[in-house]
Design an enzyme around this catalytic site. Structure first.
Site, PDB file in Angstrom:
ATOM      1  CB  VAL A 234      -2.408 -11.035  -3.002  1.00 24.95           C
ATOM      2  CG1 VAL A 234      -0.789 -10.699  -3.289  1.00 24.95           C
ATOM      3  CG2 VAL A 234      -2.667 -12.629  -2.939  1.00 24.95           C
ATOM      4  CB  CYS A 235      -2.503  -6.287  -4.472  1.00 25.94           C
ATOM      5  SG  CYS A 235      -2.175  -7.510  -5.542  1.00 25.94           S
ATOM      6  CB  VAL A 236      -6.115  -5.242  -0.583  1.00 26.16           C
ATOM      7  CG1 VAL A 236      -6.547  -4.493   0.580  1.00 26.16           C
ATOM      8  CG2 VAL A 236      -6.370  -4.717  -1.700  1.00 26.16           C
TER       9      VAL A 236
END
Length: 210
Positions: free
Chosen positions: A117-119
Site C-alpha cells: 500500500v504505502c510503497v
C-alpha cells in the site's frame, strides 16, 4: 532500445521514506523487527551520507498509525516533512507531489510501510508520472511473504526495480576509492562485520602512507 540496467545516479535521485511510523512498524512481520529498523536506518544513513534530497511523509499520525520514528526526524531535521491528514496513497497528497517535483530529480528511491500500500501506490503513480523508481525491499515491510511478493510483482510489472539498501550503497558509491563522509559509519553500524573491512582498508592506507 532502453537499457536493461538502469543505474541509480546519485546526482539525479531523491529518496522517499513513506510512513515509517511507530504504529505501522508493529504490522511488519515479513522481516524481523530489529533487522527491519536496522535496514530502514541504513537506507536513511545512505541518503544522509550521499546528500540525497529526502522527503519524509506520514499518514494519519493522530490515529493508530502513530508518529514517525524519531530517528528519521533526527537524521533529517530540515527535510520536507509531509504529515498527510488521511490520504492512504502519498501521491494523492498535493504537498507530497509538489515536494517530489521540487527536487528536480528523475529517479526516486522509495521505501515504506506497508509494502503493498504505502510503497506500491506512490511507486506506481511515480512510474505513471515518468520517474524511474527503485523500491528498497529490505527497508519496506508488510504482514507476510504472500502480501510482499504480490506487491513486488505488481511493481515490477509496472517497471519498478527492486533493490536492497546495500545494493543502493554500491550503486551510489560506484568506486571504493571514492571518499564519502559518513558512509563507513553507516555501513559499520548497519553491518557490524563490515566495519572489519574498513579497519583493514584504513590499516592498509596507513602503511602505504608511511
Amino acid at each position: 532500445m532502453k537499457d536493461l540496467y538502469q543505474r541509480i545516479d546519485k546526482d539525479d535521485v531523491a529518496v522517499l521514506l513513506v510512513d515509517h511510523q511507530a504504529g505501522l512498524f508493529s504490522l511488519v512481520r515479513d522481516i524481523p523487527p530489529e533487522k527491519f529498523k536496522n535496514d530502514v536506518l541504513a537506507l536513511a544513513g545512505l541518503a544522509k551520507a550521499f546528500k540525497l534530497p529526502t522527503i519524509l511523509t506520514t499518514s494519519f499520525e493522530q490515529g493508530p498509525n502513530g508518529p514517525l520514528i524519531p530517528e528519521l526526524k533526527a537524521l533529517f531535521p530540515d527535510a520536507p516533512y509531509i504529515a498527510r491528514p488521511g490520504q492512504i496513497n502519498a501521491w494523492d497528497n498535493e504537498d507530497f507531489v509538489k515536494a517530489v517535483k521540487a527536487t528536480g530529480k528523475k529517479q526516486l528511491i522509495i521505501a515504506g510501510v506497508v509494502t503493498e500500500v504505502c510503497v506500491a501506490f506512490p511507486a506506481l503513480c511515480a512510474l505513471n508520472a515518468g520517474y524511474e523508481v527503485f523500491v528498497v525491499t529490505d527497508a519496506s515491510g508488510t504482514f507476510n511473504e504472500i502480501t510482499r511478493y504480490s506487491a513486488w510483482g505488481r511493481m515490477q510489472q509496472a517497471g519498478a526495480q527492486l533493490i536492497s539498501w546495500f545494493a543502493v550503497a554500491g550503486e551510489l558509491q560506484r568506486d571504493l576509492r571514492n571518499q564519502v563522509d559518513g558512509l563507513s559509519e553507516t555501513l559499520g553500524n548497519s553491518i557490524p562485520d563490515y566495519a572489519n573491512l574498513y579497519a583493514s582498508l584504513n590499516a592498509t592506507q596507513s602503511r602505504s602512507n608511511q
